[in-house]
Structures are given as C-alpha cells and as structure tokens.
Write a protein that holds these residues in place. Structure first.
Motif, PDB file in Angstrom:
ATOM      1  N   LEU A   1       8.346   6.713  -5.735  1.00  9.28           N
ATOM      2  CA  LEU A   1       7.375   5.685  -5.375  1.00  9.28           C
ATOM      3  C   LEU A   1       6.157   6.328  -4.727  1.00  9.28           C
TER       4      LEU A   1
ATOM      5  N   GLN B   1       6.127  -3.195 -11.217  1.00 10.40           N
ATOM      6  CA  GLN B   1       5.016  -3.068 -10.293  1.00 10.40           C
ATOM      7  C   GLN B   1       4.723  -4.427  -9.686  1.00 10.40           C
TER       8      GLN B   1
ATOM      9  N   TYR C   1      10.068  -2.017  -2.960  1.00 11.28           N
ATOM     10  CA  TYR C   1       8.653  -1.943  -3.309  1.00 11.28           C
ATOM     11  C   TYR C   1       7.931  -1.057  -2.296  1.00 11.28           C
TER      12      TYR C   1
ATOM     13  N   GLY D   1       2.690  -0.753  -4.670  1.00 10.01           N
ATOM     14  CA  GLY D   1       3.196  -1.831  -5.504  1.00 10.01           C
ATOM     15  C   GLY D   1       4.313  -1.418  -6.446  1.00 10.01           C
ATOM     16  N   LYS D   2       4.524  -0.117  -6.618  1.00  7.94           N
ATOM     17  CA  LYS D   2       5.568   0.354  -7.526  1.00  7.94           C
ATOM     18  C   LYS D   2       6.946  -0.010  -6.979  1.00  7.94           C
TER      19      LYS D   2
ATOM     20  N   ALA E   1       5.440  -9.745  -8.572  1.00  5.30           N
ATOM     21  CA  ALA E   1       6.082  -8.556  -9.135  1.00  5.30           C
ATOM     22  C   ALA E   1       6.437  -8.803 -10.596  1.00  5.30           C
TER      23      ALA E   1
ATOM     24  N   GLN F   1       2.772   5.120  -6.041  1.00  3.71           N
ATOM     25  CA  GLN F   1       1.674   4.189  -6.271  1.00  3.71           C
ATOM     26  C   GLN F   1       1.956   2.874  -5.556  1.00  3.71           C
TER      27      GLN F   1
ATOM     28  N   LEU G   1      -0.695  -5.384 -14.817  1.00  5.65           N
ATOM     29  CA  LEU G   1       0.452  -4.969 -14.014  1.00  5.65           C
ATOM     30  C   LEU G   1       1.564  -4.497 -14.940  1.00  5.65           C
ATOM     31  N   LYS G   2       2.057  -3.301 -14.715  1.00  8.02           N
ATOM     32  CA  LYS G   2       3.124  -2.764 -15.546  1.00  8.02           C
ATOM     33  C   LYS G   2       4.483  -3.255 -15.057  1.00  8.02           C
TER      34      LYS G   2
END
Length: 376
Positions: free
Chosen positions: A90, A189, A115, A94-95, A199, A92, A185-186
């Motif tokens: 982690l 994330q 998160y 928001g990941k 999320a 980034q 958003l991936k």
C-alpha cells in the motif's frame, strides 16, 4: 430508530440494528437474526435480487460490518506484524489490501480489508460477527507492539454496497459530481468525496462500489438509490452471489482452526519477505494436506456445508467436506466450495453424501461466475 440506540429488543434478547433498520421494515423486508444483528434476508424474492445484481444493480446494507480507523506514526509498522499480507504493498492513497489476521497457530482470526489513507491513517473493515473479538485482539497487540496507536471503531458510519454492471452509473446519478472523482478508480481503490468514502470493492463478483457515509444520512441515500433504479437485496442473495464468485465466508470456509493455506487464501499470505507476522512461523512449519476447490453437482440435489465428500482414494486421505454450498441461480445447478485432499484436481469426479445418498459431483476451479458470465 435513532442511530445512537444500536439495539432493537426482540423477545428476550437484544438484537443490534443498523441505521437502516426501519427503512428495511418499511420496504417489507423479511428480517432475520444474523449473528446478533437484525438484518434483511430478502425483500420478497431472493432469486430476483440475485439476478438483479448480475444483470443491473442491487444494493446491500452492510453497516453491520465494522470500520476501524488506525491512526498514528507507527500504524504501518503495526500492520507489518498484525496481518499476513504485506502492508508495504500500500503506497498509493486509497489503495486497498485484502488480508487475514492470524493467531500464533496460523488460524484465521478474521479476513478483512485495509485502506491506506496516509502514513498515519489507515482504515480497515472487519466482519460483523468477529468485530468484538477483532477489537480485543488488536488492542492487546497494540499494547505490546505500538503503545499510543489509536484504534477507533466507527459505528457512526453506515456502509452500503451497490453492485452490478450498472451499479457505478446509478451511484453517479445520486451523488452529484462523484463521477469525475471515481470514474477512473481502479479495483481495490477508494476515494473520499464530500461525505462519502467510495471504494471500488465488493462481495458479489460484479463491479460496483462499497460506500461509507454518516449513519444519519444512510436512509436518504438508500431511498435516492432506490429511486434511481437500484434494487434492495438481502443476505440471501448476498450469499448466493459470493458463492458463485468463489469468495470465502468467515466461519464456514475458514476460522481460527483452519490455515489460510488450506482455505484458498495462499495469495493473501506473504511468506517471501523477511517480515515476521503473527502466525508466520506456524504456517512455515505446517504441512499443507488439503485445498479449497469448487464442486458442481452432477445429479439432482443441493450441496450444503458440512456434507462429506469421498474421492477415488481410500482412507482418511481420500475424504473431505463441503465448507459452503447451495443452488446457483446463474448456473441453475448446485455448487459448493469444499476442503479436499491435494490429490483432487479440476475435472475429477467425487461423491457427496446428500441425505444418506452418495451423489456424483465434479471438481472445478472457482470462481464459478464473474461479471455475469459462467466460468465453468
């Protein structure tokens, strides 16, 4: 009901309620006791709710699960020791990271999502039935490893999961301006937008969002989603969807007596780095004799948890047990997850004891269904 009053008294036993309890009742939900929580099983048809999520969009009240904020400069170091997956993935904001929290014997205390918000602020979501146990465990570890670290349960937040191929688009209809903030958003994330923590995660095998917001605003948000065409869905559909998606259910597919290495969760365990986490030594020394594998019933009947499974091998090494089973509305046949010997491979035929009859089933690689399509 006032969200500051978390109990609804049914008979003699207090049952916990979410801030959406009255909303569910107003929508004629069939309510059941789920691990001490008064929760909707369905709103008329579990089957329709299942298909609605696979084909369009459905929403689930998951506010019984517990969000926990971990705050402090040593938060990352705390997680390096606490969880089986590697929190250093982690980087980034928001990941998200899916992982297990293990006991010293390598058993699963709980599976959870973490998160990364900042170096001094992480948020985790734990299961409802294990929340009290998880909090006690984390506080005990905090006192040993990271005194001064804040571990704050967030019962002031509600959580609503909107799942299905049209789920994200319908959320964008309801939350003005959210599309620009979340369109790219991936998977796994999250982002904070206005009062919403959004999320791109879920428990159904479909795309969508899991959204946290102030509990006092949950009912209004739920009704706005409903007006946008998002169908309410209960625990029944949630279970058939997650089973089709091959997702573990704590207390059935794994618990404190089972290893993640025999529960289809090896991918969530970091045994390669030098990091020493609770339970690591036990996992390294533990012989792995079983695996979690999918089953499809080849005859009429229904696969259920705890049913015994026999393979072509004799003796104890040739037996196993179903951990989760049920009818798959998407495949229109019975499916299961089972803990079986490593000798069983996809394509092999096994026999399952169903009501004192031995029925034929085929071992398959799961998930069974993803994004509305059969994978088997």
């Amino acid at each position: 009901m006032d969200v500051t009053s978390p109990f609804l008294f049914l008979g003699r036993s207090p049952v916990k309620t979410t801030s959406l309890n009255q909303t569910h009742r107003d929508m004629n939900a069939k309510m059941v006791d789920f691990g001490g929580w008064d929760m909707p099983l369905h709103y008329g048809s579990q089957l329709d709710e299942h298909h609605q999520v696979r084909s369009d969009a459905g929403m689930f009240d998951v506010s019984h699960m517990l969000a926990v904020d971990i705050k402090g400069e040593v938060a990352r170091a705390f997680f390096r020791r606490l969880i089986a997956n590697n929190v250093d993935k982690l980087t980034q904001p928001g990941k998200a990271l899916y992982t297990c929290m293990l006991n010293p014997r390598g058993g699963v205390i709980d599976d959870l999502i973490i998160y990364f918000l900042t170096e001094s602020h992480f948020r985790m979501v734990v299961n409802a039935g294990t929340a009290d146990k998880d909090m006690a465990w984390m506080l005990a570890q905090r006192d040993q490893l990271a005194p001064g670290l804040e571990i704050v349960p967030r019962r002031d937040l509600a959580m609503i999961a909107v799942q299905g191929p049209n789920g994200r688009a319908k959320v964008w209809q309801v939350i003005a301006g959210a599309q620009a903030a979340t369109e790219n958003l991936k998977l796994f994330q999250a982002v904070t937008y206005d009062k919403y923590f959004i999320a791109r995660t879920g428990y159904t095998g479909e795309d969508g969002f899991e959204i946290m917001l102030p509990a006092n605003d949950a009912a209004g948000f739920w009704h706005a989603l409903h007006a946008a065409g998002v169908a309410p869905a209960g625990l029944g559909a949630r279970d058939t969807l997650r089973l089709e998606a091959g997702m573990n259910l704590y207390g059935q597919d794994m618990d404190e007596t089972t290893s993640p290495l025999e529960s289809g969760l090896t991918w969530t365990v970091d045994l390669k780095s030098d990091r020493d986490f609770i339970g690591k030594q036990a996992l390294l020394e533990m012989p792995v004799k079983q695996q979690l594998i999918g089953l499809i019933l080849l005859e009429r009947g229904v696969l259920r948890s705890h049913q015994k499974v026999a393979t072509r091998y004799d003796g104890d090494e040739g037996t196993g047990e179903i951990t989760s089973g049920g009818f798959s509305p998407t495949l229109n046949q019975s499916i299961a997850l089972a803990r079986l010997p490593l000798s069983v491979s996809p394509g092999d035929e096994v026999q399952v004891s169903v009501r004192d009859k031995m029925l034929r089933a085929k071992a398959v690689k799961y998930p069974f269904v993803r994004n509305g399509k059969s994978l088997v």
